[in-house]
Design a protein around this motif. Sequence first.
Motif, short mmCIF file in Angstrom:
data_model
loop_
_atom_site.label_atom_id
_atom_site.label_comp_id
_atom_site.label_asym_id
_atom_site.label_seq_id
_atom_site.Cartn_x
_atom_site.Cartn_y
_atom_site.Cartn_z
N GLY A 496 -47.61 8.13 -14.76
CA GLY A 496 -46.79 7.31 -14.66
C GLY A 496 -44.68 7.99 -13.68
N GLU A 497 -43.86 6.97 -13.24
CA GLU A 497 -42.88 7.47 -12.84
C GLU A 497 -41.84 8.59 -13.78
N LEU A 498 -41.63 8.50 -15.05
CA LEU A 498 -41.18 9.39 -16.70
C LEU A 498 -41.96 10.27 -16.48
N HIS A 499 -42.82 10.53 -16.37
CA HIS A 499 -43.69 11.52 -15.88
C HIS A 499 -43.69 12.75 -15.04
N LEU A 500 -42.64 12.39 -14.09
CA LEU A 500 -43.32 12.91 -12.92
C LEU A 500 -41.01 13.72 -13.09
N ASP A 501 -40.48 12.43 -13.38
CA ASP A 501 -39.38 12.90 -13.19
C ASP A 501 -39.10 13.01 -14.13
N ILE A 502 -39.73 13.59 -15.14
CA ILE A 502 -39.36 14.28 -16.85
C ILE A 502 -39.63 16.13 -15.92
N TYR A 503 -40.71 16.13 -15.39
CA TYR A 503 -41.35 17.68 -15.34
C TYR A 503 -39.94 17.95 -13.46
N ALA A 504 -39.47 17.28 -12.87
CA ALA A 504 -38.26 17.40 -12.22
C ALA A 504 -37.35 17.82 -12.45
N GLN A 505 -36.79 17.01 -13.81
CA GLN A 505 -35.88 17.54 -14.32
C GLN A 505 -35.95 18.92 -14.86
N ARG A 506 -37.29 19.04 -15.52
CA ARG A 506 -37.55 20.50 -16.37
C ARG A 506 -37.26 21.62 -15.58
N LEU A 507 -37.70 21.33 -14.34
CA LEU A 507 -37.76 22.67 -12.87
C LEU A 507 -36.06 22.48 -12.61
N GLU A 508 -34.97 21.49 -12.42
CA GLU A 508 -33.74 22.10 -12.72
C GLU A 508 -33.18 23.23 -13.76
N ARG A 509 -34.08 22.34 -15.27
CA ARG A 509 -32.90 22.99 -16.03
C ARG A 509 -33.61 24.41 -16.53
N GLU A 510 -35.07 24.45 -16.19
CA GLU A 510 -35.76 25.66 -16.90
C GLU A 510 -36.04 26.70 -15.91
N PHE A 511 -35.98 26.35 -14.30
CA PHE A 511 -35.89 27.10 -13.66
C PHE A 511 -35.63 27.05 -12.39
N ASN A 512 -33.96 26.43 -12.57
CA ASN A 512 -32.99 26.31 -12.03
C ASN A 512 -33.67 26.13 -10.85
N ALA A 513 -34.42 25.31 -10.29
CA ALA A 513 -34.66 24.77 -9.11
C ALA A 513 -35.13 23.08 -8.95
N LYS A 514 -33.58 22.56 -8.45
CA LYS A 514 -33.53 21.09 -8.45
C LYS A 514 -34.43 20.93 -6.85
N CYS A 515 -35.29 19.78 -7.24
CA CYS A 515 -35.80 19.46 -6.53
C CYS A 515 -35.43 17.47 -6.53
N VAL A 516 -36.44 17.00 -5.32
CA VAL A 516 -36.17 15.72 -4.84
C VAL A 516 -37.49 15.53 -4.70
N LEU A 517 -38.21 14.54 -5.03
CA LEU A 517 -38.99 13.19 -5.91
C LEU A 517 -39.15 12.03 -3.80
N GLY A 518 -39.86 11.85 -3.56
CA GLY A 518 -39.96 10.91 -2.70
C GLY A 518 -40.66 9.68 -3.39
N LYS A 519 -41.01 8.63 -2.10
CA LYS A 519 -41.32 7.43 -2.71
C LYS A 519 -43.00 7.74 -3.65
N PRO A 520 -42.43 7.03 -4.51
CA PRO A 520 -44.25 7.23 -4.87
C PRO A 520 -45.24 6.23 -4.51
N LYS A 521 -46.20 7.49 -4.90
CA LYS A 521 -47.93 6.64 -4.03
C LYS A 521 -48.63 6.82 -4.99
N VAL A 522 -49.33 5.46 -4.82
CA VAL A 522 -50.67 5.36 -6.19
C VAL A 522 -51.85 5.62 -5.86
N ALA A 523 -52.43 6.28 -6.75
CA ALA A 523 -53.48 6.80 -6.71
C ALA A 523 -54.93 5.97 -6.39
N PHE A 524 -55.31 5.45 -5.27
CA PHE A 524 -55.81 4.83 -4.54
C PHE A 524 -57.39 5.19 -4.77
N ARG A 525 -58.54 4.65 -4.75
CA ARG A 525 -59.94 5.15 -4.14
C ARG A 525 -60.77 4.85 -3.66
#
Length: 752
Positions: A496-525
């Motif tokens: 989910g969006e929250l799932h990915l947002d949390i990891y982006a924030q953890r990358l900034e807090r724990e690894f000092n790597a501020k990230c930017v997330l692009g537009k969400p894409k659905v995993a179509f099959r």
Amino acid sequence: MSLKILNRNAVISLLERNWFQANRVSSHCWYSTRKIGEVIQDVERIRNIGISAHIDSGKTTLTERLLFYTGRVAEMHEVRGKDQVGAKMDFMELERQRGITIQSAATYVMWKEHNINIIDTPGHVDFTVEVERALRVLDAAVLVLCAVGGVQSQTYTVNRQMRRYSVPCIAFINKLDRQGSNPNRVLHQLRSKLGHNAAFLNIPIGLEGNHQGIVDLIHEKALYFEEPQGLILREDEIPANLRAEAKDRRQEMIEIVANVDDDLGEIFLEERTPTAQQIQDAVRRTTLDRSFTPVLVGSALKNKGVQPLLDAVISYFPNPSEVSNVCLDNSEGIEKTKELTLDPTRSTEPAFVGLAFKLEAGKFGQLTYVRVYQGGIKKGDTIINTRTQKKTRVQRLVRMNADEMEDVPEVFAGDICALFGIDCSSGDTFVTKGNTHLSMESMFVAEPVISMSIKPIKKGDIDNFSKGIARFTKEDPTFRVQWDEESKETIASGMGELHLDIYAQRLEREFNAKCVLGKPKVAFRESLIASCNYDYLHKKQTGGQGQYARVIGSVEPMPVEDNTKLQFSNETVGTNVPKQFIPAVKSGFMKACEKGGLAGYKVTGIKFRLEDGANHAVDSSELAFQLATEAAMREVFEDGQWHILEPVMTVEINGPEEYRNDVLENITERHAIIQATDSNEGFFTIFCEVPLNEMFGYATELRSLTQGKGEFTMEYSRYCPALPETQDQLIQEYQEAHAAASAGGQQRKKKN
């Protein structure tokens, strides 16, 4: 003697010296001391439990009370407390900031000389894998339900996970102090919506602001939890206004248990009155075989009903020797199941078998959580990973108390511990020498449903970004990152969006790597509609050894319930396709399914049947058969009838009744299928299924429609064929992107 004492240590001292006034006050043996590093060897005094529920049902607050009443913490703190300390189990900074549990945390407590290992799990659907891996290794679980919200969307998921691993459960109806609390309604939902054969073991004395205590139906007494902080448990007679209800509820509970327990059923049919002990024994038997669910009530925030819950955990949940655990045994070259043994007396303890169910990277290295299923493990022992066959010496053995580690010299079967310096993956099995043919079945891991591009803002942070991604993907099997060659972007996939947002924030807090997330894409099959035959000959001769392979067979769609899976079936007879080349054919099939022919999405829900083929004595090779299979699949992409599948989410929307029609109209415009609606206390609930692709930006829209009072929860349900307009749009976008990429490639060639 005054009982209004604010200092907890003074309370403990007082209780130890002057507590046994049995006619007036009962301590319920609530406080047990235990030295750090002490391990209980008696398996019958061990319980492994999880605390699971829908988000905001009070799991972490309840766990905080369990720690306090068992002496593990000196004082209680709230999840969103004013003191800014936060609950013990929410030790991650992001958890305290957001007021939610993000990753499961383990601890252990002592209650009445029993060791209870507890795992507090997240309630948000985006972190459902944390609940999954906890229930995989636990013997029982407490299902926490909000007395106002009742059975909610994530409650269904948790209930399904408990059923998947046959985990016995006790239901605890929490938040009786809240306005609009209705435990009777929640019990009805537990029976009708979740299918539990459930009954009250205790009922509340008052609700909302008048909630004072509970009535114990088995022992027929009232329990009051008095200051300081509910430490003092006073027993009294049942209040006169509740005696009739208590009598009816007790009789109802006895009848429900008697229907599924032979011993109590016999007593009931003979019209004898069962003793409290006979009722408890029957409740325990039926809880263990999951034919009955005991229901307890209370308010964790107001310190009421927690001690009886601890008593119920000891009385009704199984010890590890009462749980049947099986592993896979391939000692004879054939994979078969084998039951693991656990001797309660420990006199004939077999060799060690343990499962690594959770990984956590800290400042001192990787921490591996292990459930010991058989035998024991000591510091200094050499253990073997059955997947890699790699030997490792146990350098440090610890037990966890949230983020605190307590060193122990050894642990025994049935216990949960953590190891340092072990290189492994989640789901790996560890054994000692001689048992390398054994492996535990791994847990169920859901497929990611949403993808977003992710990249560090500064190019100089690329190393830290890579380290963080490597760590998180190893810890969380539902978080996946890959490089997309076509878009030249790093794509992160999750739940989910929250799932990915949390990891982006953890990358900034724990690894000092501020990230930017692009537009969400659905995993179509992409999947096949009708069967399609193939017959492909791959032949190449360029001097020297050439390439020759022929594959013949068919590709057919799988049933709807398996439309996220791929299946390979070798149906060849004879030696036209030699056995050593079959894995190469399968590999070619799997590789071809990474990108479909309609819109470039992964192919799922098909079965590849290899029926015949041909080979050359000199020119045939694994590479030739792999390339032949890939080319055969490309022909199937062109000749077959294909369609696109999209993830459909189960959505639950809550809000004030006055906005009901506007919300219904809005969600219907998003192609929702309304399944049910409910009204209670001036609030509505809508249950529906909506394509994930239609749900982006819905949180903002719902807030504007309901003046900020509406909320919704969403979880993955299944894959279904996409709407025709969605499919056409995806195909058009793919073709345009492909044409643009081809044109760009030709321009680069001209420049060179």
